[in-house]
Scaffold this motif. Structure first.
Motif, short mmCIF file in Angstrom:
data_model
loop_
_atom_site.label_atom_id
_atom_site.label_comp_id
_atom_site.label_asym_id
_atom_site.label_seq_id
_atom_site.Cartn_x
_atom_site.Cartn_y
_atom_site.Cartn_z
N PRO A 94 52.98 55.61 25.15
CA PRO A 94 52.51 55.14 26.46
C PRO A 94 53.56 55.42 27.54
CG PRO A 94 52.12 53.48 24.76
CD PRO A 94 52.97 54.54 24.13
N GLY A 95 53.10 55.94 28.68
CA GLY A 95 54.00 56.25 29.77
C GLY A 95 54.82 57.50 29.56
N GLN A 96 54.46 58.31 28.57
CA GLN A 96 55.21 59.53 28.27
C GLN A 96 54.28 60.74 28.28
OE1 GLN A 96 57.04 58.91 24.43
NE2 GLN A 96 58.67 57.61 25.28
N MET A 97 54.90 61.93 28.27
CA MET A 97 54.14 63.16 28.11
C MET A 97 54.97 64.15 27.30
SD MET A 97 54.22 64.32 32.09
CE MET A 97 55.67 63.98 33.10
N VAL A 120 53.30 70.55 31.18
CA VAL A 120 52.75 69.42 30.44
C VAL A 120 51.72 69.91 29.41
CG1 VAL A 120 51.45 67.26 30.63
CG2 VAL A 120 53.11 67.89 32.41
N VAL A 121 51.89 69.45 28.17
CA VAL A 121 50.97 69.77 27.08
C VAL A 121 50.03 68.59 26.81
CG1 VAL A 121 50.79 70.40 24.64
CG2 VAL A 121 52.64 71.34 26.05
N GLU A 122 50.60 67.40 26.69
CA GLU A 122 49.83 66.17 26.52
C GLU A 122 50.43 65.13 27.45
OE1 GLU A 122 49.35 64.75 22.47
OE2 GLU A 122 49.98 66.71 21.72
N SER A 123 49.59 64.29 28.06
CA SER A 123 50.11 63.30 29.00
C SER A 123 49.50 61.93 28.78
CB SER A 123 49.85 63.73 30.44
OG SER A 123 50.34 62.75 31.34
N ARG A 124 50.39 60.92 28.72
CA ARG A 124 49.98 59.52 28.76
C ARG A 124 50.71 58.82 29.91
NH1 ARG A 124 50.31 56.83 22.93
NH2 ARG A 124 49.07 55.27 24.06
N LEU A 125 51.08 59.65 30.91
CA LEU A 125 51.79 59.17 32.09
C LEU A 125 50.91 59.39 33.31
CD1 LEU A 125 54.36 58.05 33.41
CD2 LEU A 125 55.25 60.39 33.48
N GLN A 126 50.61 58.32 34.01
CA GLN A 126 49.71 58.40 35.16
C GLN A 126 50.26 59.36 36.21
OE1 GLN A 126 48.89 54.60 36.91
NE2 GLN A 126 47.31 55.37 38.28
N GLY A 127 49.37 60.20 36.74
CA GLY A 127 49.73 61.15 37.77
C GLY A 127 50.09 62.52 37.26
N PHE A 128 50.14 62.70 35.95
CA PHE A 128 50.46 63.99 35.36
C PHE A 128 49.38 64.38 34.36
CE2 PHE A 128 54.41 62.17 36.78
CZ PHE A 128 55.10 63.24 37.35
N THR A 173 58.98 63.41 28.06
CA THR A 173 59.41 63.00 29.39
C THR A 173 58.67 61.73 29.77
OG1 THR A 173 59.87 65.26 30.13
CG2 THR A 173 59.43 63.64 31.84
N GLY A 174 59.37 60.79 30.41
CA GLY A 174 58.71 59.57 30.86
C GLY A 174 59.47 58.34 30.43
N GLU A 175 58.76 57.25 30.21
CA GLU A 175 59.40 55.97 29.92
C GLU A 175 60.25 56.03 28.65
OE1 GLU A 175 56.61 52.77 29.86
OE2 GLU A 175 55.72 53.31 31.81
N GLY A 176 61.48 55.50 28.77
CA GLY A 176 62.37 55.43 27.62
C GLY A 176 63.10 56.71 27.29
N ILE A 177 62.90 57.76 28.11
CA ILE A 177 63.55 59.04 27.85
C ILE A 177 64.69 59.20 28.84
CG2 ILE A 177 63.24 61.52 27.65
CD1 ILE A 177 61.61 59.85 25.66
N SER A 178 65.90 59.47 28.32
CA SER A 178 67.06 59.62 29.18
C SER A 178 66.87 60.79 30.13
CB SER A 178 68.31 59.86 28.33
OG SER A 178 69.42 60.17 29.15
N THR A 179 67.26 60.58 31.39
CA THR A 179 67.14 61.63 32.40
C THR A 179 68.49 62.02 32.98
OG1 THR A 179 66.77 60.01 34.16
CG2 THR A 179 64.83 60.89 33.04
#
Length: 350
Positions: free
Chosen positions: A37-40, A76-84, A102-108
């Protein structure tokens, strides 16, 4: 999908010693991860290779077995992040791998990721170059920190590299006399003839010090430091009173063992800095993302479209080439912004 494999490079040992060698990196393959959730899940198209990555590994920021860090252009291949949605192009930090989350919980790495890309504004590869952190680095160091004035002399070390080529052209836009320092004759020719610097001096020339002095008859007002070592020591005697330095990198010293290279650099210059009332600005581009990125992107897009900024890329094909390309970049063997093309670029015509 369970059958989607993810080739990648990991750091093989710690601490790495001296300059990178093949044994510092290990090739691995594993199933690609699935987004939560919140990732792609994104597919890497371009991987940026930059000198700071080696300093980062030398400091222990990465541990053995971790995917090597690197900024990337991805799709983006698969997305569970709103707006992408699948198909979107992104500036993100997949690192040295084919697929990444990429997304929630992933270091940037402290930056504001992901950033959606518009291929109609500039080639997507430029998002890890002139239209990315590299370009913002040049912009922040030159314009924001050193604020050169028309008529001043600006010296750029590693002038044919990714940051240097942009910084020098920005100084020309301000009406400065710009002197580049590069290596091979073809690099110096490119800096002067294609990028429009007033002069470019080779640090490989036995008469380097005399040639640099001749190229800066009124001294040096601004120095964009990418290299350190002998190049810095040569520039040191040319500074005018009130000169400014942006300390972006010390690429020639990243293989040094058992010393604090920044402290050694400062120690070499402290007497001159004090006597000539100079200002030295350490540069960490992450400090300028929130405050200057939007303005930078808008201005740079315009400069690219009207031809006032030009750039060169050195693209290596295939993720398997990353360690050798990285070694070549650090030793001065690449020419321009160093990239690895990991997978096909759907926006680039054959």
């Amino acid at each position: 999908m369970a059958d989607r494999m993810n080739p990648h490079w990991v750091l093989a040992r710690m601490p790495p010693e001296g300059w990178p060698v093949d044994a510092d990196f290990a090739w691995r393959e594993a199933p690609a991860p699935s987004p939560g959730p919140g990732q792609m899940l994104t597919r890497t198209i371009y991987l940026s290779l930059d000198p700071y990555q080696w300093g980062r590994r030398r400091r222990g920021v990465e541990a053995p077995g971790e995917v090597c860090h690197g900024r990337t252009v991805s799709q983006v291949v698969e997305s569970r992040l709103q707006g992408f949605v699948p198909g979107d192009f992104l500036f993100n930090t997949n690192g040295w791998q084919t697929y990444g989350l990429t997304g929630e919980g992933i270091s940037t790495f402290g930056y504001m990721f992901p950033r959606k890309l518009d291929p109609s504004l500039a080639p997507i590869s430029s998002a890890v170059g002139v239209m990315g952190m590299l370009g913002l680095t040049a912009y922040a160091g030159l314009y924001v920190q050193c604020a050169p004035r028309a008529g001043e002399t600006v010296v750029i070390s590693a002038a044919s590299g990714g940051v240097g080529q942009v910084a020098g052209q920005l100084a020309k836009l301000r009406g400065c006399r710009v002197v580049g320092i590069a290596g091979r004759a073809e690099k110096c020719a490119y800096v002067k003839e294609a990028l429009g610097f007033d002069e470019c001096v080779s640090h490989l020339d036995p008469g380097f010090a005399d040639r640099l002095r001749t190229a800066c008859p009124e001294g040096v007002d601004v120095y964009f430091e990418n290299v350190g070592g002998r190049v810095f020591e040569t520039v040191l005697g040319l500074f005018n009173s009130g000169a400014r330095i942006t300390l972006c990198g010390l690429a020639s010293q990243y293989g040094a063992m058992g010393e604090d290279i920044v402290q050694s650099w400062k120690a070499a210059g402290d007497k001159t800095f004090s006597e000539r009332n100079m200002k030295v600005y350490p540069l960490f581009v992450g400090d300028y993302v929130a405050s200057h990125q939007d303005q930078f992107l808008a201005e740079m897009a315009g400069w690219l479209q009207d031809g006032r900024i030009r750039y060169r890329e050195d693209i290596h094909e295939g993720l398997e080439t990353a360690p050798r390309a990285f070694q070549s970049m650090l030793s001065g063997g690449t020419f321009g912004k160093t990239l690895v093309q990991v997978s096909p670029d759907p926006t680039r015509q054959a």
